[in-house]
Design an enzyme around this catalytic site. Sequence first.
Site, PDB file in Angstrom:
ATOM      1  N   PHE A 196      86.933-121.783   1.461  1.00 43.01           N
ATOM      2  CA  PHE A 196      86.529-122.777   0.294  1.00 43.01           C
ATOM      3  C   PHE A 196      85.142-123.304   0.538  1.00 43.01           C
ATOM      4  O   PHE A 196      85.337-124.067   1.615  1.00 43.01           O
ATOM      5  CB  PHE A 196      87.643-123.744  -0.124  1.00 43.01           C
ATOM      6  CG  PHE A 196      87.034-124.396  -1.303  1.00 43.01           C
ATOM      7  CD1 PHE A 196      87.140-124.125  -2.646  1.00 43.01           C
ATOM      8  CD2 PHE A 196      86.310-125.747  -1.009  1.00 43.01           C
ATOM      9  CE1 PHE A 196      86.333-124.802  -3.804  1.00 43.01           C
ATOM     10  CE2 PHE A 196      85.834-126.561  -2.247  1.00 43.01           C
ATOM     11  CZ  PHE A 196      85.735-126.249  -3.234  1.00 43.01           C
ATOM     12  N   ASP A 223      81.485-125.085   8.614  1.00 42.61           N
ATOM     13  CA  ASP A 223      81.514-125.816   7.366  1.00 42.61           C
ATOM     14  C   ASP A 223      82.756-126.934   7.737  1.00 42.61           C
ATOM     15  O   ASP A 223      83.603-126.758   7.643  1.00 42.61           O
ATOM     16  CB  ASP A 223      82.072-124.926   6.215  1.00 42.61           C
ATOM     17  CG  ASP A 223      82.143-125.874   4.845  1.00 42.61           C
ATOM     18  OD1 ASP A 223      82.106-127.252   4.981  1.00 42.61           O
ATOM     19  OD2 ASP A 223      82.194-125.376   3.786  1.00 42.61           O
ATOM     20  N   LYS A 250      81.162-134.735   1.812  1.00 42.52           N
ATOM     21  CA  LYS A 250      82.240-135.592   1.728  1.00 42.52           C
ATOM     22  C   LYS A 250      82.106-136.897   2.340  1.00 42.52           C
ATOM     23  O   LYS A 250      81.246-137.802   1.794  1.00 42.52           O
ATOM     24  CB  LYS A 250      83.470-134.785   2.138  1.00 42.52           C
ATOM     25  CG  LYS A 250      83.767-133.649   1.137  1.00 42.52           C
ATOM     26  CD  LYS A 250      85.089-133.190   1.017  1.00 42.52           C
ATOM     27  CE  LYS A 250      85.205-132.191  -0.248  1.00 42.52           C
ATOM     28  NZ  LYS A 250      85.398-130.908   0.227  1.00 42.52           N
TER      29      LYS A 250
HETATM   30  C1  LIG Z   1      84.419-129.841  -0.830  1.00 40.46           C
HETATM   31  C2  LIG Z   1      83.959-128.679   0.057  1.00 40.46           C
HETATM   32  C3  LIG Z   1      82.782-128.212  -0.216  1.00 40.46           C
HETATM   33  C4  LIG Z   1      81.858-128.361  -1.367  1.00 40.46           C
HETATM   34  O1  LIG Z   1      81.733-129.638  -1.601  1.00 40.46           O
HETATM   35  P1  LIG Z   1      81.224-130.204  -2.814  1.00 40.46           P
HETATM   36  O2  LIG Z   1      80.635-131.743  -2.508  1.00 40.46           O
HETATM   37  O3  LIG Z   1      82.362-130.322  -3.736  1.00 40.46           O
HETATM   38  O4  LIG Z   1      80.239-129.414  -3.368  1.00 40.46           O
HETATM   39  C5  LIG Z   1      82.483-127.141   0.783  1.00 40.46           C
HETATM   40  N1  LIG Z   1      83.196-126.878   1.783  1.00 40.46           N
HETATM   41  C6  LIG Z   1      84.106-127.424   2.301  1.00 40.46           C
HETATM   42  C7  LIG Z   1      85.033-126.904   3.061  1.00 40.46           C
HETATM   43  C8  LIG Z   1      84.844-128.407   1.422  1.00 40.46           C
HETATM   44  O5  LIG Z   1      86.134-128.967   1.576  1.00 40.46           O
END
Ligand SMILES: *Cc1c(COP(=O)(O)O)cnc(C)c1O
Length: 424
Positions: free
Chosen positions: A149, A234, A263
């Site tokens: 994700f 990520d 985040k």
């Molecule tokens: C939440 C998340 C995203 C996307 O972040 P947004 O601020 O919602 O665009 C990307 N990668 C990971 C691992 C995430 O948990």
Amino acid sequence: MHVHPPHLDPATIAAIAQERAHVAHNYEPLPIVIASGEGAWVTDIEGRRYLDCLAGYSALNFGHSHPDLLEAARAQLTDLTLTSRAFYNDQLGPFAAALANLAGKQLVLPMNTGAEAVETGIKVARAWAYRVKGVPAGEASIIVAHGNFHGRTTTIVGFSDDADARDDFGPFTPGFTAVPFGDAEALAAAITPNTAAVLIEPIQGEAGVVIPPAGYLRRVRELCTEHNVLFIADEIQTGLGRTGHTFACDREDVVPDLYLLGKALGGGIVPVSAVVGDAAVLGVLQPGQHGSTFGGNPLAAAVGHRVVQLLELGTVQERARILGERLEAGLAGLVGNGATAVRVAGLWAGIDIDPRLGTGRHISELLLARGVLVKDTHGQTIRLAPPLVIRASELAWALEQVQLVIDDELARIRDGLPHTHGLG
Ligand SMILES: *Cc1c(COP(=O)(O)O)cnc(C)c1O
């Protein structure tokens, strides 16, 4: 489909109805209307308090209304909030210097949302492949993991294997290859001379806190170095304290080429994301080749800088590590007794609910009725990710509620009774 229980208070029913009438239904929220928050707690419009064990998917690692973060935001609000990067501002430099130092890297590229950080990482990796590695024009490819994700843009959902995330949103961007997560040999076999980067979450959050086998991240690092491929981690959900470390890559003493952060970087106040790396990689971008109107704005930079200062203290990481051990101990007994599996990393857990008890959504509703907010993912899994500022006693109480809900459901099954409604 979920129906709201008939005995919800009228104000809650009205608020939910208004939102549902005027907001696109791209989410299916639990039936609680939150009005305020402090620390690990939120209060709904009826005055009921709930322990927030989702914490904005880790955007609220520092909890709601953290006094230092509010102070940084308030002070900056009255001075300057937006310049665009057509001009310099006095907040971005200090923020970038602190964040680069925290990550042990040279440069920061500020964006806003997590998906934008991922998109930026992809663009940087491609430009690096053509300009530095020498991959033929248009041939660069990026290896990703099944179950990933990385956000919601059309490029990103194109390499997701979640049908809900991708169906009917194509045609998709080419140039991505997916391999099983946690399988270093499959990754090794997928690398070609045109591979620009490997893009993975060190622990897959949305997939249900899926932890790769020990040694995997280290092997990914070795393979990337050996084949001149960028390792892009990520860390948008795993980073900034959640796993008991500043970065989840620290669990294996691994340093990726690019960190993608988001985040919690915004302190739960404003969206702040960043790509962090050395000049040899991020330096491939020249003026005009990438940008964002809001990226690096002074309000975001002031809040992000204070977030970094809190992380420099190491206390939230330490809390996540110590409380995480209690979380793990508290959940261990559920396996075979209401859960089919439990995975814990720091103050972060994925619990696969035994399907005989009902769905993850059903358990989330029962926990809501007991004052604990969690969110299901992929049907059977619930994720616990409380703010890292949660007190030990509050965590113990949340674990008690989880145990009670599961015990009730196990007793119901033993007695051959059908489901009660979540809020019954
Ligand atoms: C939440 C998340 C995203 C996307 O972040 P947004 O601020 O919602 O665009 C990307 N990668 C990971 C691992 C995430 O948990």
